[in-house]
Design a protein around this motif. Sequence first.
Motif, PDB file in Angstrom:
ATOM      1  N   GLN A 180       0.827  -1.208   0.000  1.00 48.48           N
ATOM      2  CA  GLN A 180       0.000   0.000   0.000  1.00 48.48           C
ATOM      3  C   GLN A 180       0.862   1.259   0.000  1.00 48.48           C
ATOM      4  O   GLN A 180       0.550   2.249  -0.646  1.00 48.48           O
ATOM      5  CB  GLN A 180      -0.930  -0.003   1.215  1.00 48.48           C
ATOM      6  N   PHE A 181       1.962   1.226   0.745  1.00 53.23           N
ATOM      7  CA  PHE A 181       2.974   2.277   0.725  1.00 53.23           C
ATOM      8  C   PHE A 181       4.327   1.618   0.525  1.00 53.23           C
ATOM      9  O   PHE A 181       4.612   0.593   1.139  1.00 53.23           O
ATOM     10  CB  PHE A 181       2.999   3.059   2.054  1.00 53.23           C
ATOM     11  N   SER A 182       5.162   2.198  -0.331  1.00 49.30           N
ATOM     12  CA  SER A 182       6.529   1.686  -0.434  1.00 49.30           C
ATOM     13  C   SER A 182       7.209   1.877   0.925  1.00 49.30           C
ATOM     14  O   SER A 182       6.839   2.772   1.702  1.00 49.30           O
ATOM     15  CB  SER A 182       7.298   2.443  -1.507  1.00 49.30           C
ATOM     16  N   PHE A 183       8.223   1.071   1.186  1.00 50.30           N
ATOM     17  CA  PHE A 183       8.901   1.203   2.475  1.00 50.30           C
ATOM     18  C   PHE A 183       9.701   2.500   2.553  1.00 50.30           C
ATOM     19  O   PHE A 183       9.896   3.047   3.633  1.00 50.30           O
ATOM     20  CB  PHE A 183       9.756  -0.033   2.758  1.00 50.30           C
ATOM     21  N   GLY A 184      10.149   2.998   1.401  1.00 49.05           N
ATOM     22  CA  GLY A 184      10.792   4.305   1.385  1.00 49.05           C
ATOM     23  C   GLY A 184       9.820   5.399   1.803  1.00 49.05           C
ATOM     24  O   GLY A 184      10.167   6.321   2.538  1.00 49.05           O
ATOM     25  N   LYS A 185       8.561   5.279   1.356  1.00 50.07           N
ATOM     26  CA  LYS A 185       7.539   6.259   1.712  1.00 50.07           C
ATOM     27  C   LYS A 185       7.181   6.153   3.201  1.00 50.07           C
ATOM     28  O   LYS A 185       6.978   7.164   3.873  1.00 50.07           O
ATOM     29  CB  LYS A 185       6.285   6.033   0.859  1.00 50.07           C
ATOM     30  N   ILE A 186       7.113   4.923   3.691  1.00 48.93           N
ATOM     31  CA  ILE A 186       6.834   4.725   5.116  1.00 48.93           C
ATOM     32  C   ILE A 186       7.935   5.364   5.956  1.00 48.93           C
ATOM     33  O   ILE A 186       7.681   6.022   6.963  1.00 48.93           O
ATOM     34  CB  ILE A 186       6.694   3.220   5.440  1.00 48.93           C
ATOM     35  N   HIS A 187       9.181   5.195   5.505  1.00 44.83           N
ATOM     36  CA  HIS A 187      10.319   5.797   6.205  1.00 44.83           C
ATOM     37  C   HIS A 187      10.227   7.321   6.164  1.00 44.83           C
ATOM     38  O   HIS A 187      10.567   8.001   7.148  1.00 44.83           O
ATOM     39  CB  HIS A 187      11.626   5.324   5.560  1.00 44.83           C
ATOM     40  N   GLU A 188       9.743   7.864   5.048  1.00 46.40           N
ATOM     41  CA  GLU A 188       9.596   9.308   4.926  1.00 46.40           C
ATOM     42  C   GLU A 188       8.575   9.842   5.930  1.00 46.40           C
ATOM     43  O   GLU A 188       8.797  10.880   6.559  1.00 46.40           O
ATOM     44  CB  GLU A 188       9.177   9.664   3.495  1.00 46.40           C
ATOM     45  N   TYR A 189       7.461   9.146   6.090  1.00 43.71           N
ATOM     46  CA  TYR A 189       6.474   9.540   7.103  1.00 43.71           C
ATOM     47  C   TYR A 189       7.091   9.472   8.499  1.00 43.71           C
ATOM     48  O   TYR A 189       6.845  10.334   9.353  1.00 43.71           O
ATOM     49  CB  TYR A 189       5.237   8.643   7.024  1.00 43.71           C
ATOM     50  N   LEU A 191      10.263   9.875   9.291  1.00 41.43           N
ATOM     51  CA  LEU A 191      11.176  11.006   9.443  1.00 41.43           C
ATOM     52  C   LEU A 191      10.427  12.274   9.820  1.00 41.43           C
ATOM     53  O   LEU A 191      10.931  13.120  10.568  1.00 41.43           O
ATOM     54  CB  LEU A 191      11.952  11.238   8.136  1.00 41.43           C
ATOM     55  N   LYS A 192       9.214  12.428   9.278  1.00 45.05           N
ATOM     56  CA  LYS A 192       8.407  13.617   9.553  1.00 45.05           C
ATOM     57  C   LYS A 192       7.617  13.503  10.851  1.00 45.05           C
ATOM     58  O   LYS A 192       6.945  14.452  11.258  1.00 45.05           O
ATOM     59  CB  LYS A 192       7.441  13.867   8.388  1.00 45.05           C
ATOM     60  N   GLY A 193       7.666  12.324  11.482  1.00 43.60           N
ATOM     61  CA  GLY A 193       6.901  12.110  12.709  1.00 43.60           C
ATOM     62  C   GLY A 193       5.406  12.076  12.475  1.00 43.60           C
ATOM     63  O   GLY A 193       4.622  12.459  13.344  1.00 43.60           O
ATOM     64  N   GLN A 194       5.009  11.613  11.293  1.00 44.88           N
ATOM     65  CA  GLN A 194       3.591  11.589  10.920  1.00 44.88           C
ATOM     66  C   GLN A 194       3.076  10.160  10.802  1.00 44.88           C
ATOM     67  O   GLN A 194       3.835   9.227  10.517  1.00 44.88           O
ATOM     68  CB  GLN A 194       3.393  12.286   9.570  1.00 44.88           C
ATOM     69  N   LYS A 195       1.775   9.989  11.007  1.00 45.41           N
ATOM     70  CA  LYS A 195       1.111   8.714  10.758  1.00 45.41           C
ATOM     71  C   LYS A 195       0.805   8.589   9.264  1.00 45.41           C
ATOM     72  O   LYS A 195       0.682   9.585   8.557  1.00 45.41           O
ATOM     73  CB  LYS A 195      -0.213   8.636  11.538  1.00 45.41           C
ATOM     74  N   GLN A 207      -1.899  -6.478  14.219  1.00 46.88           N
ATOM     75  CA  GLN A 207      -2.993  -5.548  13.951  1.00 46.88           C
ATOM     76  C   GLN A 207      -2.577  -4.589  12.846  1.00 46.88           C
ATOM     77  O   GLN A 207      -1.439  -4.092  12.825  1.00 46.88           O
ATOM     78  CB  GLN A 207      -3.358  -4.750  15.213  1.00 46.88           C
ATOM     79  N   LEU A 208      -3.498  -4.313  11.915  1.00 45.57           N
ATOM     80  CA  LEU A 208      -3.211  -3.321  10.887  1.00 45.57           C
ATOM     81  C   LEU A 208      -3.038  -1.947  11.536  1.00 45.57           C
ATOM     82  O   LEU A 208      -3.767  -1.593  12.467  1.00 45.57           O
ATOM     83  CB  LEU A 208      -4.336  -3.275   9.858  1.00 45.57           C
ATOM     84  N   THR A 209      -2.047  -1.186  11.036  1.00 48.58           N
ATOM     85  CA  THR A 209      -1.705   0.065  11.695  1.00 48.58           C
ATOM     86  C   THR A 209      -1.318   1.138  10.697  1.00 48.58           C
ATOM     87  O   THR A 209      -0.906   0.847   9.567  1.00 48.58           O
ATOM     88  CB  THR A 209      -0.535  -0.157  12.689  1.00 48.58           C
ATOM     89  N   LYS A 210      -1.443   2.405  11.160  1.00 51.89           N
ATOM     90  CA  LYS A 210      -0.977   3.562  10.402  1.00 51.89           C
ATOM     91  C   LYS A 210       0.361   4.064  10.930  1.00 51.89           C
ATOM     92  O   LYS A 210       0.905   5.042  10.411  1.00 51.89           O
ATOM     93  CB  LYS A 210      -2.001   4.704  10.484  1.00 51.89           C
ATOM     94  N   ASP A 211       0.897   3.410  11.956  1.00 50.61           N
ATOM     95  CA  ASP A 211       2.132   3.842  12.592  1.00 50.61           C
ATOM     96  C   ASP A 211       3.344   3.361  11.787  1.00 50.61           C
ATOM     97  O   ASP A 211       3.605   2.155  11.720  1.00 50.61           O
ATOM     98  CB  ASP A 211       2.215   3.305  14.014  1.00 50.61           C
ATOM     99  N   PRO A 212       4.093   4.284  11.155  1.00 49.38           N
ATOM    100  CA  PRO A 212       5.200   3.849  10.303  1.00 49.38           C
ATOM    101  C   PRO A 212       6.286   3.094  11.058  1.00 49.38           C
ATOM    102  O   PRO A 212       6.855   2.131  10.535  1.00 49.38           O
ATOM    103  CB  PRO A 212       5.736   5.162   9.710  1.00 49.38           C
ATOM    104  N   LYS A 213       6.574   3.510  12.282  1.00 50.02           N
ATOM    105  CA  LYS A 213       7.626   2.855  13.058  1.00 50.02           C
ATOM    106  C   LYS A 213       7.296   1.395  13.331  1.00 50.02           C
ATOM    107  O   LYS A 213       8.176   0.517  13.268  1.00 50.02           O
ATOM    108  CB  LYS A 213       7.856   3.613  14.370  1.00 50.02           C
ATOM    109  N   SER A 214       6.040   1.101  13.613  1.00 48.30           N
ATOM    110  CA  SER A 214       5.618  -0.276  13.880  1.00 48.30           C
ATOM    111  C   SER A 214       5.785  -1.150  12.638  1.00 48.30           C
ATOM    112  O   SER A 214       6.212  -2.306  12.729  1.00 48.30           O
ATOM    113  CB  SER A 214       4.160  -0.314  14.335  1.00 48.30           C
ATOM    114  N   ILE A 215       5.462  -0.589  11.478  1.00 48.53           N
ATOM    115  CA  ILE A 215       5.570  -1.353  10.228  1.00 48.53           C
ATOM    116  C   ILE A 215       7.032  -1.564   9.852  1.00 48.53           C
ATOM    117  O   ILE A 215       7.437  -2.653   9.445  1.00 48.53           O
ATOM    118  CB  ILE A 215       4.821  -0.636   9.090  1.00 48.53           C
ATOM    119  N   LEU A 216       7.843  -0.506  10.017  1.00 48.82           N
ATOM    120  CA  LEU A 216       9.268  -0.619   9.693  1.00 48.82           C
ATOM    121  C   LEU A 216       9.957  -1.633  10.597  1.00 48.82           C
ATOM    122  O   LEU A 216      10.874  -2.340  10.169  1.00 48.82           O
ATOM    123  CB  LEU A 216       9.944   0.748   9.830  1.00 48.82           C
TER     124      LEU A 216
END
Length: 334
Positions: A180-189, A191-195, A207-216
Amino acid sequence: MELRVDAKEMQTVLNQLFLKYGFSENKAILLSETFTENTLAGINSHGVNRVPVFIEYIKNGIVKIDAEAKKVQTFGTIERWDGGLGPGIVNARKCTSRAIKLAKKHGMGLVALRNTNHWMRAGAYGWQAAEAGCISILFTNTKPNMPAWGGKDSRIGNNPFVVSIPRNEGHVVLDMSLSQFSFGKIHEYDLKGQKLPYVGGWDKHDQLTKDPKSILGNERGLPIGYWKGSALSMVLDMLATLLSAGSSTYKISSRVHETGVSQIFLCIYPKLFGDDQLQQQLVDEIITYTHDVAPMKPGDRTYYPGERALANTIENSKNGMTINKEIWESILAL
């Protein structure tokens, strides 16, 4: 924190960096141009943000700076090439050029590349083909970073996929990962401290999540279209592996780092049909039809694939590129 950097400044800095790490003058120019172009298009995740990681791969000997893709087998309009674990950008540019040349000679050309490294922004090679007047279908396999649908652990890659169509008023270039999001894009979110705006993967509690750190942390991305994206990922991995006689996601998973991936470069030369005006008309009417629609929300609008990348390139060329300050400082330190 973010800052603005001019494209010329970025290209100069990156060129000096790649020369310092032993690249030839031609390869340093090619690398610095491609990383800068990717950032100009607003794809920082596969542009400037990837430079420190790329340098780490060079230091670790994963990317062989002197290696370059070479043809190993020919089957008419289909060729197999071996990347020798060289820089993914250099190998991909070369194989795209070869597929274009085959297409202009025969109408269609396919180069299957094995033993290469990350090509960074996949769409760069779609734009390259479109600029040469070619339709292209390009894809790569990756390390496992998504669960096959119904499974828990990652067993499939998010295998970036590109389709490009040349067009007089702006090329159509689809560039998408199968997550759904490339991992580079997840990393970008991150870096910005955003969900993330939508769920993008699973956390450690499944659990499915919007938290980039959890997915990374888990590298368990969500396939596009759920089971459909999972199936498409498997098929692209099979095609890349079979056609190149290279490594599958399964084989890549046995390595400490993502390296030795397999990629496909298929180009078609539509000018051979002799109806260029009709082709442009057909593509334009599809774009016009999809543009001419009421927005779901005020201020929204529709875009054809590649439209925003082109707009970003124009805007960032005028006003400079907004990039992460920490990333830029780490590049200057290198």
